[in-house]
Design a protein around this motif. Structure first.
Motif, PDB file in Angstrom:
ATOM      1  N   GLU A   4       0.830  -1.208   0.000  1.00 36.93           N
ATOM      2  CA  GLU A   4       0.000   0.000   0.000  1.00 36.93           C
ATOM      3  C   GLU A   4       0.863   1.256   0.000  1.00 36.93           C
ATOM      4  OE1 GLU A   4      -2.769  -0.110   3.247  1.00 36.93           O
ATOM      5  OE2 GLU A   4      -3.615  -2.023   2.602  1.00 36.93           O
ATOM      6  N   ALA A   5       1.976   1.221   0.732  1.00 35.64           N
ATOM      7  CA  ALA A   5       2.865   2.384   0.816  1.00 35.64           C
ATOM      8  C   ALA A   5       3.460   2.728  -0.548  1.00 35.64           C
ATOM      9  CB  ALA A   5       3.979   2.116   1.820  1.00 35.64           C
ATOM     10  N   CYS A   6       3.644   1.724  -1.410  1.00 36.73           N
ATOM     11  CA  CYS A   6       4.166   1.971  -2.760  1.00 36.73           C
ATOM     12  C   CYS A   6       3.307   2.974  -3.506  1.00 36.73           C
ATOM     13  CB  CYS A   6       4.167   0.693  -3.591  1.00 36.73           C
ATOM     14  SG  CYS A   6       5.339  -0.534  -3.102  1.00 36.73           S
ATOM     15  N   LYS A  39      -8.915   0.049  -6.886  1.00 37.68           N
ATOM     16  CA  LYS A  39      -8.836  -1.277  -7.496  1.00 37.68           C
ATOM     17  C   LYS A  39      -7.539  -1.981  -7.070  1.00 37.68           C
ATOM     18  CE  LYS A  39      -9.321  -3.459 -12.017  1.00 37.68           C
ATOM     19  NZ  LYS A  39      -9.516  -3.202 -13.461  1.00 37.68           N
ATOM     20  N   ILE A  40      -6.438  -1.236  -7.035  1.00 38.88           N
ATOM     21  CA  ILE A  40      -5.144  -1.809  -6.632  1.00 38.88           C
ATOM     22  C   ILE A  40      -5.174  -2.198  -5.159  1.00 38.88           C
ATOM     23  CG2 ILE A  40      -2.679  -1.333  -6.380  1.00 38.88           C
ATOM     24  CD1 ILE A  40      -3.012   0.594  -8.842  1.00 38.88           C
ATOM     25  N   LEU A  41      -5.704  -1.325  -4.315  1.00 35.22           N
ATOM     26  CA  LEU A  41      -5.797  -1.627  -2.879  1.00 35.22           C
ATOM     27  C   LEU A  41      -6.644  -2.871  -2.632  1.00 35.22           C
ATOM     28  CD1 LEU A  41      -6.159   1.901  -1.263  1.00 35.22           C
ATOM     29  CD2 LEU A  41      -4.219   0.330  -1.064  1.00 35.22           C
ATOM     30  N   SER A  42      -7.723  -3.017  -3.379  1.00 33.91           N
ATOM     31  CA  SER A  42      -8.574  -4.194  -3.241  1.00 33.91           C
ATOM     32  C   SER A  42      -7.794  -5.467  -3.573  1.00 33.91           C
ATOM     33  CB  SER A  42      -9.797  -4.054  -4.149  1.00 33.91           C
ATOM     34  OG  SER A  42     -10.591  -5.211  -4.072  1.00 33.91           O
ATOM     35  N   ILE A 145       8.676  -6.815  10.914  1.00 32.85           N
ATOM     36  CA  ILE A 145       7.729  -6.768   9.799  1.00 32.85           C
ATOM     37  C   ILE A 145       7.077  -5.390   9.625  1.00 32.85           C
ATOM     38  CG2 ILE A 145       5.675  -7.558  11.024  1.00 32.85           C
ATOM     39  CD1 ILE A 145       5.311  -9.469   8.504  1.00 32.85           C
ATOM     40  N   THR A 146       7.007  -4.606  10.690  1.00 33.17           N
ATOM     41  CA  THR A 146       6.417  -3.265  10.563  1.00 33.17           C
ATOM     42  C   THR A 146       7.306  -2.333   9.741  1.00 33.17           C
ATOM     43  OG1 THR A 146       7.405  -2.509  12.639  1.00 33.17           O
ATOM     44  CG2 THR A 146       5.182  -3.492  12.761  1.00 33.17           C
ATOM     45  N   ASN A 147       8.555  -2.731   9.467  1.00 31.78           N
ATOM     46  CA  ASN A 147       9.465  -1.899   8.677  1.00 31.78           C
ATOM     47  C   ASN A 147       9.419  -2.216   7.178  1.00 31.78           C
ATOM     48  OD1 ASN A 147      10.338  -0.544  10.962  1.00 31.78           O
ATOM     49  ND2 ASN A 147      11.951  -2.022  11.364  1.00 31.78           N
ATOM     50  N   VAL A 148       8.550  -3.126   6.767  1.00 30.50           N
ATOM     51  CA  VAL A 148       8.436  -3.447   5.338  1.00 30.50           C
ATOM     52  C   VAL A 148       8.088  -2.214   4.507  1.00 30.50           C
ATOM     53  CG1 VAL A 148       7.119  -4.766   3.622  1.00 30.50           C
ATOM     54  CG2 VAL A 148       7.995  -5.906   5.667  1.00 30.50           C
ATOM     55  N   PRO A 149       7.115  -1.381   4.915  1.00 28.69           N
ATOM     56  CA  PRO A 149       6.815  -0.200   4.091  1.00 28.69           C
ATOM     57  C   PRO A 149       8.023   0.703   3.860  1.00 28.69           C
ATOM     58  CG  PRO A 149       5.057  -0.558   5.668  1.00 28.69           C
ATOM     59  CD  PRO A 149       6.168  -1.512   6.033  1.00 28.69           C
ATOM     60  N   SER A 150       8.817   0.960   4.897  1.00 34.91           N
ATOM     61  CA  SER A 150       9.980   1.846   4.714  1.00 34.91           C
ATOM     62  C   SER A 150      11.031   1.203   3.821  1.00 34.91           C
ATOM     63  CB  SER A 150      10.573   2.267   6.059  1.00 34.91           C
ATOM     64  OG  SER A 150      11.003   1.147   6.790  1.00 34.91           O
ATOM     65  N   ALA A 151      11.166  -0.122   3.868  1.00 33.04           N
ATOM     66  CA  ALA A 151      12.118  -0.814   2.980  1.00 33.04           C
ATOM     67  C   ALA A 151      11.670  -0.682   1.522  1.00 33.04           C
ATOM     68  CB  ALA A 151      12.244  -2.282   3.369  1.00 33.04           C
ATOM     69  N   ASP A 155      13.532   1.263  -1.539  1.00 29.34           N
ATOM     70  CA  ASP A 155      13.802   0.576  -2.797  1.00 29.34           C
ATOM     71  C   ASP A 155      13.308   1.395  -3.991  1.00 29.34           C
ATOM     72  OD1 ASP A 155      14.559  -1.937  -4.289  1.00 29.34           O
ATOM     73  OD2 ASP A 155      12.461  -1.750  -4.858  1.00 29.34           O
ATOM     74  N   LEU A 156      12.131   1.944  -3.884  1.00 27.96           N
ATOM     75  CA  LEU A 156      11.555   2.701  -4.994  1.00 27.96           C
ATOM     76  C   LEU A 156      12.286   4.014  -5.273  1.00 27.96           C
ATOM     77  CD1 LEU A 156       7.741   2.123  -4.416  1.00 27.96           C
ATOM     78  CD2 LEU A 156       9.169   1.175  -6.228  1.00 27.96           C
ATOM     79  N   SER A 157      13.115   4.454  -4.338  1.00 25.02           N
ATOM     80  CA  SER A 157      13.863   5.690  -4.563  1.00 25.02           C
ATOM     81  C   SER A 157      15.226   5.432  -5.198  1.00 25.02           C
ATOM     82  CB  SER A 157      14.041   6.459  -3.250  1.00 25.02           C
ATOM     83  OG  SER A 157      14.906   5.750  -2.379  1.00 25.02           O
TER      84      SER A 157
END
Length: 195
Positions: A4-6, A39-42, A145-151, A155-157
């Protein structure tokens, strides 16, 4: 939450596809414009109900690679593999093959290792370097596991992935043709970023 953070760092030009790793791949969603956020979130949320089998990288890498290769109107194609790094042993040669095939097609990879053992982390780093044409920097180890969004956001940067560079530069005219005729290099403005 990481997936979702992506969505918050992607632009309206981006596409998102969702493929689950299981005994076989599970399509959560074919490539869809980022603008179709609901749609993506679903599709992301539906993965919670889809999991339950083994971890097989090859089917997911094959499916994601084929979806990305078919999307011809984008320049950069990237797969983020989120895993504990413990694929089925009988899958080894197949997932290496698909990672190589994706790399040949210009598709980049990164791996988010979630609570991976030291051996699994080393194997995933080697996988990226040897078969994915990437570097160790494209592996992100997540112990909490709570650090997955920041990882994923980190990565996307990465320069190989992001499409906007907020760096001051002055465009240079390399070729004089009908498009650039009459434009003088000394009149070229300085810009604050580029795509």
């Amino acid at each position: 939450k990481g997936a979702e953070a992506c969505l918050d760092v992607l632009s309206e030009r981006d596409y998102v596809g969702v493929v689950a790793l299981d005994d076989y791949y599970l399509d959560g969603l074919n490539l869809t414009p980022r603008t179709q956020r609901d749609k993506i979130l679903s599709a992301i949320n539906s993965l919670k109900d889809a999991a339950g089998g083994g971890t097989v990288f090859s089917a997911g890498l094959m499916r994601a690679g084929r979806l990305l290769a078919a999307q011809t109107d984008v320049e950069r194609r990237h797969i983020i593999l989120i895993t504990d790094g413990e694929p089925s042993d009988q899958d080894t040669e197949q997932y290496k093959y698909w990672m190589q095939e994706n790399a040949k097609a210009g598709i980049t990879h990164s791996i988010i290792g979630v609570q991976a053992t030291a051996t699994a982390a080393a194997n995933m780093k080697n996988l990226l370097v040897e078969f994915g044409s990437m570097t160790n920097d494209n592996y992100h180890n997540v112990t909490n596991i709570t650090n997955v969004p920041s990882a994923i956001l980190k990565d996307l940067s990465a320069p190989e992935i992001k499409d906007v560079n907020y760096k001051t530069f002055t465009p240079t005219i390399n070729t004089i043709n009908s498009v650039t005729a009459g434009i003088l290099q000394e009149d070229m403005p300085t810009l604050d970023g580029f795509y």
